[in-house]
Design a protein around this motif. Structure first.
Motif, PDB file in Angstrom:
ATOM      1  N   LYS A 365      -3.176  15.981  -6.124  1.00  0.00           N
ATOM      2  CA  LYS A 365      -4.022  17.071  -5.617  1.00  0.00           C
ATOM      3  C   LYS A 365      -3.338  17.841  -4.486  1.00  0.00           C
ATOM      4  O   LYS A 365      -3.366  19.072  -4.463  1.00  0.00           O
ATOM      5  N   ILE A 366      -2.710  17.107  -3.555  1.00  0.00           N
ATOM      6  CA  ILE A 366      -2.030  17.768  -2.429  1.00  0.00           C
ATOM      7  C   ILE A 366      -0.852  18.589  -2.939  1.00  0.00           C
ATOM      8  O   ILE A 366      -0.633  19.730  -2.512  1.00  0.00           O
ATOM      9  N   TYR A 367      -0.079  18.028  -3.887  1.00  0.00           N
ATOM     10  CA  TYR A 367       1.083  18.736  -4.450  1.00  0.00           C
ATOM     11  C   TYR A 367       0.646  20.032  -5.131  1.00  0.00           C
ATOM     12  O   TYR A 367       1.355  21.034  -5.107  1.00  0.00           O
ATOM     13  N   LYS A 368      -0.563  20.007  -5.743  1.00  0.00           N
ATOM     14  CA  LYS A 368      -1.097  21.208  -6.406  1.00  0.00           C
ATOM     15  C   LYS A 368      -1.678  22.207  -5.406  1.00  0.00           C
ATOM     16  O   LYS A 368      -2.053  23.317  -5.789  1.00  0.00           O
ATOM     17  N   GLY A 369      -1.811  21.771  -4.141  1.00  0.00           N
ATOM     18  CA  GLY A 369      -2.371  22.671  -3.127  1.00  0.00           C
ATOM     19  C   GLY A 369      -3.870  22.561  -2.957  1.00  0.00           C
ATOM     20  O   GLY A 369      -4.498  23.405  -2.309  1.00  0.00           O
ATOM     21  N   GLU A 370      -4.477  21.490  -3.526  1.00  0.00           N
ATOM     22  CA  GLU A 370      -5.927  21.316  -3.400  1.00  0.00           C
ATOM     23  C   GLU A 370      -6.289  20.709  -2.046  1.00  0.00           C
ATOM     24  O   GLU A 370      -5.518  19.936  -1.468  1.00  0.00           O
ATOM     25  N   GLU A 371      -7.480  21.031  -1.564  1.00  0.00           N
ATOM     26  CA  GLU A 371      -7.991  20.480  -0.301  1.00  0.00           C
ATOM     27  C   GLU A 371      -8.703  19.153  -0.580  1.00  0.00           C
ATOM     28  O   GLU A 371      -9.469  19.044  -1.537  1.00  0.00           O
ATOM     29  N   LEU A 372      -8.471  18.146   0.274  1.00  0.00           N
ATOM     30  CA  LEU A 372      -9.159  16.866   0.140  1.00  0.00           C
ATOM     31  C   LEU A 372     -10.264  16.768   1.185  1.00  0.00           C
ATOM     32  O   LEU A 372     -10.129  17.270   2.297  1.00  0.00           O
ATOM     33  N   GLU A 373     -11.344  16.079   0.805  1.00  0.00           N
ATOM     34  CA  GLU A 373     -12.415  15.855   1.779  1.00  0.00           C
ATOM     35  C   GLU A 373     -11.912  14.943   2.892  1.00  0.00           C
ATOM     36  O   GLU A 373     -11.207  13.967   2.630  1.00  0.00           O
ATOM     37  N   PRO A 374     -12.258  15.236   4.163  1.00  0.00           N
ATOM     38  CA  PRO A 374     -11.799  14.375   5.257  1.00  0.00           C
ATOM     39  C   PRO A 374     -12.392  12.974   5.154  1.00  0.00           C
ATOM     40  O   PRO A 374     -13.484  12.789   4.603  1.00  0.00           O
ATOM     41  N   LEU A 375     -11.653  11.980   5.653  1.00  0.00           N
ATOM     42  CA  LEU A 375     -12.125  10.592   5.634  1.00  0.00           C
ATOM     43  C   LEU A 375     -12.987  10.315   6.861  1.00  0.00           C
ATOM     44  O   LEU A 375     -12.609  10.661   7.984  1.00  0.00           O
ATOM     45  N   ASN A 376     -14.127   9.678   6.652  1.00  0.00           N
ATOM     46  CA  ASN A 376     -15.028   9.362   7.765  1.00  0.00           C
ATOM     47  C   ASN A 376     -14.562   8.139   8.546  1.00  0.00           C
ATOM     48  O   ASN A 376     -14.771   8.041   9.752  1.00  0.00           O
ATOM     49  N   ILE A 377     -13.952   7.186   7.829  1.00  0.00           N
ATOM     50  CA  ILE A 377     -13.449   5.970   8.490  1.00  0.00           C
ATOM     51  C   ILE A 377     -12.046   5.676   8.002  1.00  0.00           C
ATOM     52  O   ILE A 377     -11.585   6.242   7.013  1.00  0.00           O
ATOM     53  N   GLN A 378     -11.375   4.744   8.712  1.00  0.00           N
ATOM     54  CA  GLN A 378     -10.041   4.285   8.328  1.00  0.00           C
ATOM     55  C   GLN A 378     -10.065   2.767   8.155  1.00  0.00           C
ATOM     56  O   GLN A 378     -11.078   2.115   8.431  1.00  0.00           O
ATOM     57  N   TYR A 379      -8.943   2.204   7.719  1.00  0.00           N
ATOM     58  CA  TYR A 379      -8.916   0.764   7.435  1.00  0.00           C
ATOM     59  C   TYR A 379      -9.217  -0.063   8.685  1.00  0.00           C
ATOM     60  O   TYR A 379      -9.898  -1.075   8.608  1.00  0.00           O
ATOM     61  N   LYS A 380      -8.720   0.354   9.829  1.00  0.00           N
ATOM     62  CA  LYS A 380      -8.947  -0.425  11.063  1.00  0.00           C
ATOM     63  C   LYS A 380     -10.444  -0.572  11.365  1.00  0.00           C
ATOM     64  O   LYS A 380     -10.900  -1.591  11.888  1.00  0.00           O
ATOM     65  N   ASP A 381     -11.226   0.466  11.010  1.00  0.00           N
ATOM     66  CA  ASP A 381     -12.677   0.413  11.223  1.00  0.00           C
ATOM     67  C   ASP A 381     -13.300  -0.676  10.345  1.00  0.00           C
ATOM     68  O   ASP A 381     -14.205  -1.399  10.778  1.00  0.00           O
ATOM     69  N   TYR A 382     -12.792  -0.785   9.111  1.00  0.00           N
ATOM     70  CA  TYR A 382     -13.242  -1.856   8.215  1.00  0.00           C
ATOM     71  C   TYR A 382     -12.867  -3.219   8.783  1.00  0.00           C
ATOM     72  O   TYR A 382     -13.676  -4.152   8.758  1.00  0.00           O
ATOM     73  N   ALA A 383     -11.635  -3.358   9.297  1.00  0.00           N
ATOM     74  CA  ALA A 383     -11.166  -4.640   9.839  1.00  0.00           C
ATOM     75  C   ALA A 383     -12.071  -5.106  10.982  1.00  0.00           C
ATOM     76  O   ALA A 383     -12.439  -6.289  11.053  1.00  0.00           O
ATOM     77  N   ILE A 384     -12.444  -4.186  11.876  1.00  0.00           N
ATOM     78  CA  ILE A 384     -13.333  -4.533  12.994  1.00  0.00           C
ATOM     79  C   ILE A 384     -14.714  -4.901  12.463  1.00  0.00           C
ATOM     80  O   ILE A 384     -15.325  -5.887  12.901  1.00  0.00           O
ATOM     81  N   TRP A 385     -15.229  -4.121  11.507  1.00  0.00           N
ATOM     82  CA  TRP A 385     -16.537  -4.394  10.896  1.00  0.00           C
ATOM     83  C   TRP A 385     -16.543  -5.780  10.259  1.00  0.00           C
ATOM     84  O   TRP A 385     -17.495  -6.550  10.422  1.00  0.00           O
ATOM     85  N   GLN A 386     -15.455  -6.131   9.540  1.00  0.00           N
ATOM     86  CA  GLN A 386     -15.378  -7.429   8.873  1.00  0.00           C
ATOM     87  C   GLN A 386     -15.359  -8.568   9.889  1.00  0.00           C
ATOM     88  O   GLN A 386     -16.057  -9.580   9.728  1.00  0.00           O
ATOM     89  N   ASN A 387     -14.569  -8.419  10.956  1.00  0.00           N
ATOM     90  CA  ASN A 387     -14.520  -9.459  11.992  1.00  0.00           C
ATOM     91  C   ASN A 387     -15.886  -9.670  12.642  1.00  0.00           C
ATOM     92  O   ASN A 387     -16.298 -10.806  12.906  1.00  0.00           O
ATOM     93  N   GLU A 388     -16.593  -8.569  12.890  1.00  0.00           N
ATOM     94  CA  GLU A 388     -17.941  -8.673  13.481  1.00  0.00           C
ATOM     95  C   GLU A 388     -18.912  -9.332  12.505  1.00  0.00           C
ATOM     96  O   GLU A 388     -19.821 -10.065  12.914  1.00  0.00           O
ATOM     97  N   LEU A 389     -18.717  -9.077  11.204  1.00  0.00           N
ATOM     98  CA  LEU A 389     -19.555  -9.692  10.172  1.00  0.00           C
ATOM     99  C   LEU A 389     -19.420 -11.216  10.229  1.00  0.00           C
ATOM    100  O   LEU A 389     -20.416 -11.946  10.157  1.00  0.00           O
ATOM    101  N   PHE A 390     -18.174 -11.701  10.361  1.00  0.00           N
ATOM    102  CA  PHE A 390     -17.928 -13.145  10.452  1.00  0.00           C
ATOM    103  C   PHE A 390     -18.509 -13.724  11.739  1.00  0.00           C
ATOM    104  O   PHE A 390     -19.151 -14.773  11.742  1.00  0.00           O
ATOM    105  N   GLU A 391     -18.259 -13.029  12.858  1.00  0.00           N
ATOM    106  CA  GLU A 391     -18.679 -13.546  14.175  1.00  0.00           C
ATOM    107  C   GLU A 391     -20.194 -13.556  14.345  1.00  0.00           C
ATOM    108  O   GLU A 391     -20.738 -14.395  15.047  1.00  0.00           O
ATOM    109  N   SER A 392     -20.899 -12.607  13.696  1.00  0.00           N
ATOM    110  CA  SER A 392     -22.350 -12.498  13.861  1.00  0.00           C
ATOM    111  C   SER A 392     -23.129 -13.519  13.047  1.00  0.00           C
ATOM    112  O   SER A 392     -24.327 -13.718  13.256  1.00  0.00           O
ATOM    113  N   GLY A 393     -22.452 -14.175  12.096  1.00  0.00           N
ATOM    114  CA  GLY A 393     -23.135 -15.148  11.247  1.00  0.00           C
ATOM    115  C   GLY A 393     -23.970 -14.522  10.144  1.00  0.00           C
ATOM    116  O   GLY A 393     -24.787 -15.187   9.504  1.00  0.00           O
TER     117      GLY A 393
END
Length: 538
Positions: A365-393
Motif C-alpha cells: 500500500k505504501i509503495y503504491k502511495g496509499e495512506e494508512l490509518e494511524p495506529l492507536n497503540i504499539q507493541y510496548k503498550d500491549y507488553a505493559i497491558w499483559q504484565n498488568e494482567l498477570f500482576e492483577s490476578g
C-alpha cells in the motif's frame, strides 16, 4: 493437445481435458486448475457453458467466481452440491452468476474481462434474510470486516463463509468491544449465524471491555512474556539463526530502488517493534524503543549472476545482536534490468507470522502511495497491558484451568527414534513435505463440516491417533502454536504474540473417531478460551 495442456486418464480408458497449465491459480494456499472446475460444471445436465475466474477482494485475497449459461434457473445450493461430489471445498467458487450468454472476443473466445463483477456476497445457498434490528446490523458489519465479504444474511453460517477458529476469535473480541458482553468460542461453534449470536448477546450479562491504552513515553519498558522467551533462548546461543524469519521474493518488472528503501523506512517509522532493542537493566529484562532519527537503515544492494543467488541468500541470513536495532535487514539482488530478488530477515522477538503478512500488505500500500490509518497503540503498550494482567490476578481462572488439566503425572511421548537424542539440542534435522490427494482432502473437509469442527481439529485428532498407534499410549500432549491476537486492539500491530497451547487428549482404543473428534473439538475450544496465560508461565 498442445504443450501446456492438462489432461488425465479416466478409468474407462478415455482422456479428459482439464485446461491449460497457465490457467492455474493459488487460493488459500492450494494450487487450483480452473479448467478442472469448469469441466465439472459442464457435467451438470442443465449447464450449457461454464467459466471460472480468480478475482481479488479489497484485502488482496483471491477467491473464485463462477459464470454459467443454463437452460433453467439453478439454485446456488444445487450447483455447490453438484461440484462438492468431486471437488474439495476450496475449489468451489464463492460466487455463481447466471448469464444469458457468454461475452466473446472478435476471435470467438470467451472475453473474461467483460464478465460482470460479483455482487459482493459469498453465496452459500442459504436464502438471504436481511438484518432486522440494531444488534444484527452491527454483527453484519463485524462479519463484513472479518470475512471481507458483503450482503451476508442473518441465517448464513460463519464457517461456510470462510470463517475459522482465528477469525471466530477475532469476532468474539469485537463483540466484546461493541456490546460489552463475552461470548465463548464454544457458543460460536454451536450458534454460527447472526440470528443465533444476536440471541446470545441479548441473553448475556454485561462485561466491561478491557481496552489496551497507550502508555507514557519512557526510557525503557518491560518485555512481554513472548519477548522474554525469545530473549532467554537467544542468550543460550547468541550465534543461532533458529529464530530468524527470512523470506525471499522474486520481483519482475520496473523497480524503483530508492522507493523500496523509503517504503521500508516508513514501515520502521510506523511500527515501533521494528526499531526496538532488548537488554537487561538491574536484573530486569527490558525493551528500548529508539527514535526514527537514531535508526541507520539501508538496503543491501548487489548485482549478481542467477547461479549465485542460493549461496548469497544463505550468507545473508546471519545471527542478530538483540541489543542493536533494527532487528530487520533487507537485501536487493539485481539479476537483470527487469528482474530482482528481495530478501528479508527479521528476528522472531519483533515479529510473527501474522506480522509478516501485515508488513507485506502495508509495504504494498505504501509503495503504491496509499495512506494508512494511524495506529492507536504499539507493541510496548500491549507488553505493559499483559504484565498488568498477570500482576492483577485477572486471569487466575485461566491458570486454574491449565493446572487442573495437567494435574497428576504428565505423560512423555515414548516415540522410538533411529538415533539417541543428543545431550544438547542442536536443531539439526530435515523437513519432510507430503501432498494429500484431492479425494482425501475433500473427505477431511466434509468431516469437518458435518461435525461442526475445523480442519485443524480433524487433523489434530488424526495426529493424536497416529502417535497412539506408534506408542501404545492413550494420554498424549501436542504443543500447538496460537496467534495470540484475540484482543481486538492487536489486529494491526507488528510484534511477537504467539503462544503455545499444550493440547492434552486421550485417544483410547475403545472410542470411535467421531466421538474422539468431539472431545478434541471441545478441548480445543476450552484451550482457546484460556490462551492468555503464557506457556512458560505455566
Amino acid at each position: 493437445y498442445k504443450t501446456g495442456d492438462l489432461a488425465r486418464w479416466l478409468p474407462d480408458g478415455n482422456i479428459e481435458y482439464l485446461g491449460r497449465m497457465d490457467n492455474q491459480v493459488k487460493i488459500r494456499g492450494f494450487r487450483i486448475e480452473l479448467g478442472e472446475i469448469e469441466s465439472r460444471l459442464l457435467k451438470h445436465k442443465d449447464i450449457k457453458e461454464g467459466v471460472v475466474v480468480a478475482k481479488e477482494d479489497g484485502n488482496g485475497d483471491k477467491y473464485l467466481s463462477g459464470y454459467i449459461v443454463a437452460g433453467v434457473e439453478l439454485l446456488v445450493g444445487e450447483i455447490r452440491k453438484h461440484l462438492a461430489k468431486e471437488l474439495p471445498d476450496y475449489m468451489i467458487p464463492s460466487y455463481f452468476i447466471h448469464l444469458e450468454s457468454m461475452p466473446v472476443t472478435k476471435n470467438g473466445k470467451i472475453d473474461k474481462r467483460a464478465l460482470p463483477e460479483p455482487d459482493g456476497k459469498i453465496n452459500t445457498g442459504v436464502e438471504y434474510a436481511a438484518p432486522r434490528n440494531e444488534v444484527e446490523e452491527i454483527l453484519t458489519k463485524i462479519w463484513e470486516k472479518i470475512l471481507q465479504t458483503e450482503k451476508m444474511g442473518i441465517n448464513d453460517n460463519f464457517f461456510d463463509l470462510g470463517g475459522h477458529s482465528l477469525k471466530a476469535t477475532m469476532m468474539v473480541s469485537r463483540i466484546h468491544k461493541e456490546f460489552e458482553v463475552e461470548i465463548s468460542l464454544m457458543e460460536i461453534f454451536k450458534s454460527p449465524t447472526i440470528e443465533e449470536i444476536s440471541r446470545l448477546i441479548k441473553a448475556s450479562e454485561k462485561s466491561i471491555y478491557d481496552e489496551i491504552k497507550p502508555v507514557e513515553k519512557k526510557e525503557y519498558y518491560k518485555m512481554s512474556s513472548a519477548q522474554k522467551r525469545m530473549y532467554i533462548i537467544n542468550q543460550m546461543d547468541k550465534e543461532t539463526t533458529t529464530y530468524n524469519m527470512p523470506g525471499v521474493l522474486k520481483l519482475t518488472g520496473k523497480l524503483d530502488r530508492t522507493k523500496i528503501e523509503d517504503t521500508f523506512k516508513e514501515l520502521i517509522n510506523r511500527h515501533e517493534s521494528l526499531r526496538t532493542l532488548f537488554t537487561t537493566l538491574e536484573d530486569e529484562l527490558v525493551q528500548v524503543v529508539k527514535e526514527v532519527t537514531e535508526i541507520k537503515f539501508k538496503i543491501e544492494y548487489r548485482e549478481v549472476n542467477e547461479e549465485d543467488i542460493k549461496d548469497i541468500v544463505k550468507d545473508f541470513i546471519k545471527p542478530f545482536n538483540l541489543s542493536k536495532t533494527p532487528l530487520l535487514r533487507i537485501g536487493l539482488l539485481k539479476i537483470r534490468e527487469d528482474e530482482h530478488i528481495l530478501i528479508t530477515d527479521m528476528h522472531h522477538i519483533i515479529s510473527d507470522g501474522v506480522s509478516i503478512e501485515l508488513v507485506i500488505e502495508e509495504f504494498t500500500k505504501i509503495y503504491k502511495g496509499e495512506e494508512l490509518e494511524p495506529l492507536n497503540i504499539q507493541y510496548k503498550d500491549y507488553a505493559i497491558w499483559q504484565n498488568e494482567l498477570f500482576e492483577s490476578g485477572k486471569i487466575e481462572e485461566q491458570e486454574k484451568y491449565w493446572l487442573e488439566r495437567f494435574k497428576g503425572e504428565i505423560p512423555v511421548l515414548n516415540m522410538q527414534t533411529d538415533y539417541q537424542r543428543p545431550a544438547v539440542q542442536s536443531h539439526k534435522g530435515v523437513s519432510k513435505n507430503l501432498k494429500i490427494n484431492q479425494k482425501i482432502t475433500t473427505a477431511l473437509n466434509r468431516i469437518a463440516k458435518e461435525t461442526g469442527s475445523t480442519l485443524y481439529m480433524v487433523l489434530l485428532s488424526t495426529v493424536n491417533i497416529l502417535f497412539a498407534k506408534y506408542t501404545g499410549q492413550e494420554d498424549i500432549v501436542i504443543g500447538s502454536p496460537i496467534a495470540g491476537r484475540h484482543h481486538n486492539d492487536l489486529t494491526s500491530i507488528v510484534g511477537m504474540f504467539v503462544n503455545t497451547l499444550a493440547m492434552r487428549n486421550y485417544p483410547s482404543s475403545d472410542k470411535v473417531f467421531r466421538e474422539f473428534l468431539k472431545e478434541v473439538k471441545e478441548n480445543s475450544l476450552r484451550a482457546y478460551a484460556n490462551q492468555d496465560i503464557q506457556f512458560e508461565e505455566l
